[in-house]
Scaffold this motif. Structure first.
Motif, PDB file in Angstrom:
ATOM      1  N   VAL A 111       0.562   0.315   4.205  1.00 11.09           N
ATOM      2  CA  VAL A 111       0.367   1.752   3.973  1.00 11.09           C
ATOM      3  C   VAL A 111       1.144   2.201   2.735  1.00 11.09           C
ATOM      4  CG1 VAL A 111       0.916   4.043   4.897  1.00 11.09           C
ATOM      5  CG2 VAL A 111      -0.243   2.356   6.334  1.00 11.09           C
TER       6      VAL A 111
ATOM      7  N   HIS B  48      -7.027   6.263   5.952  1.00 12.47           N
ATOM      8  CA  HIS B  48      -5.596   5.981   5.829  1.00 12.47           C
ATOM      9  C   HIS B  48      -4.799   6.723   6.915  1.00 12.47           C
ATOM     10  CE1 HIS B  48      -1.752   5.613   3.495  1.00 12.47           C
ATOM     11  NE2 HIS B  48      -1.543   6.855   3.914  1.00 12.47           N
TER      12      HIS B  48
ATOM     13  N   GLU C 125       6.409  10.895   3.462  1.00 13.81           N
ATOM     14  CA  GLU C 125       6.232   9.695   4.291  1.00 13.81           C
ATOM     15  C   GLU C 125       7.042   8.526   3.730  1.00 13.81           C
ATOM     16  OE1 GLU C 125       1.837  10.622   6.204  1.00 13.81           O
ATOM     17  OE2 GLU C 125       2.003   9.105   4.619  1.00 13.81           O
TER      18      GLU C 125
ATOM     19  N   GLU D  24      -2.214   5.434  10.040  1.00  9.88           N
ATOM     20  CA  GLU D  24      -0.859   5.944  10.284  1.00  9.88           C
ATOM     21  C   GLU D  24      -0.716   6.484  11.710  1.00  9.88           C
ATOM     22  OE1 GLU D  24       0.452   7.219   5.770  1.00  9.88           O
ATOM     23  OE2 GLU D  24      -0.720   8.640   6.944  1.00  9.88           O
TER      24      GLU D  24
ATOM     25  N   HIS E 163      -0.268   4.049  -0.629  1.00 10.87           N
ATOM     26  CA  HIS E 163       0.264   5.275  -1.249  1.00 10.87           C
ATOM     27  C   HIS E 163       0.305   5.154  -2.769  1.00 10.87           C
ATOM     28  CE1 HIS E 163       2.516   7.001   2.502  1.00 10.87           C
ATOM     29  NE2 HIS E 163       1.213   7.123   2.573  1.00 10.87           N
TER      30      HIS E 163
HETATM   31 FE   FE2 Z   1       0.201   8.291   4.181  1.00  8.42          FE
END
Ligand code: FE2
Length: 247
Positions: free
Chosen positions: A93, A143, A74, A147, A97
Motif C-alpha cells: 500500500v 486501494h 496514512e 486498506e 501511495h
Molecule cells: Fe491509502
C-alpha cells in the motif's frame, strides 16, 4: 503476517459486531463522496462557459490537496503503527501511495492548464481530464478496500481500541482547522445516523461550542430532513432547520 480473504472477512464481521475502532471507515466515506462528486462535476462542466471551466479546475485541485494530505496522514501515522507490530504488511500500500502522488501531480497540472486553453483544445482537455480522473477514482476505490480489509485486520489483531484511538487522536491533532471543516462537510453527511451522532456527540464534549456549532452549520444543508431529525434528536437540539443558532 498475511491474511486469507476468508480470514479477513471473518475478522471484519467479528470486528464490526464488536464495534472495534476503525481508523479508515469515516475518512474513506468522505473520500469516496468527494471523489465521486468531483468526477461528476468535471463531466458536467461546459467547455464554452469560462466559469464552469475555472470551477472544474479548482475543484480538481482542491480534491488533489485533500488526497495528498490523506496519503501523508496514512504514511505518517497508520503505516508506522502497522509496521511496528506487523512488519512488512503495509509495504504494498505504501508503494501504491507513491503512484498516487505521481497521478495527483499529473491531474493537478492538467486541471491548472484548462484556463489557458480555448475551443476544441479545451473541450478535448476537459474530457481527457474527466477520463483520467475516473481512473484515479477507480484506483482509489480499490486501494481503500485493501486498506479497510487487510490493514484493518492487522490493526485489529495487533492493537487495542484504546491504542487505535490514541493513533487516531495524534493524526487528527495535525489537521489544520480549514481542512478539518472540509473533511466534516464530506464525511458526516455520508456516515449513517448512529455513526454521525457518535462523532458529533464526541465533538460536543471536546470542542469549543462555536466550533461545534460551525460544524453543524456546515453539515446541516447536506442532510435530509429525516437524517437531521435523527441527529438533532440525538443531540437534544431543536429539530427545525435553521435553529442551529439556538444550541
Ligand atoms: Fe491509502
Amino acid at each position: 503476517m498475511k491474511f486469507t480473504q476468508q480470514e479477513m472477512k471473518q475478522l471484519a464481521e467479528a470486528s464490526q459486531a464488536a464495534g472495534r475502532e476503525d481508523l479508515y471507515a469515516g475518512i474513506h466515506k468522505a473520500l469516496r463522496a468527494v471523489m465521486a462528486e468531483c468526477l461528476l462535476a468535471v463531466g458536467r462542466a461546459d467547455p464554452t462557459d469560462p466559469q464552469d471551466v475555472t470551477d472544474a479546475g479548482a475543484r480538481v485541485c482542491a480534491l488533489m490537496d485533500l488526497c495528498v494530505s490523506h496519503v501523508h496522514h496514512e504514511n505518517n501515522f497508520v503505516h508506522p503503527a502497522i509496521e511496528a507490530r506487523t512488519p512488512g504488511l503495509s509495504a504494498d500500500v505504501a508503494h501504491e501511495h507513491l503512484g498516487h502522488l505521481e497521478q495527483i501531480a499529473r491531474l493537478r497540472a492538467a486541471a491548472r492548464q484548462l484556463d489557458t486553453l480555448q475551443g476544441a483544445a479545451l473541450t478535448s482537455a476537459l474530457h481527457t481530464l474527466y477520463l483520467d480522473l475516473s481512473l484515479f477514482v477507480a484506483e482509489n476505490l480499490r486501494h481503500m478496500h485493501v486498506e479497510e480489509t487487510e490493514h484493518n485486520a492487522a490493526l485489529w489483531c495487533a492493537y487495542t481500541d484504546d491504542e487505535l484511538r490514541a493513533i487516531h487522536g495524534a493524526l487528527v491533532a495535525t489537521i489544520p482547522p480549514g481542512e478539518m471543516m472540509l473533511v466534516m462537510r464530506w464525511m458526516l453527511p455520508q456516515m449513517n445516523a448512529p455513526e454521525r451522532l457518535a462523532v458529533l456527540g464526541g465533538m460536543r464534549q471536546e470542542a469549543p461550542e462555536p466550533v461545534f456549532r460551525a460544524v453543524l452549520d456546515v453539515v446541516q444543508p447536506h442532510l435530509s430532513p429525516r437524517d437531521w431529525a435523527k441527529l438533532s434528536g440525538g443531540l437534544g437540539l431543536p429539530a427545525v432547520p435553521g435553529l442551529v443558532d439556538a444550541v
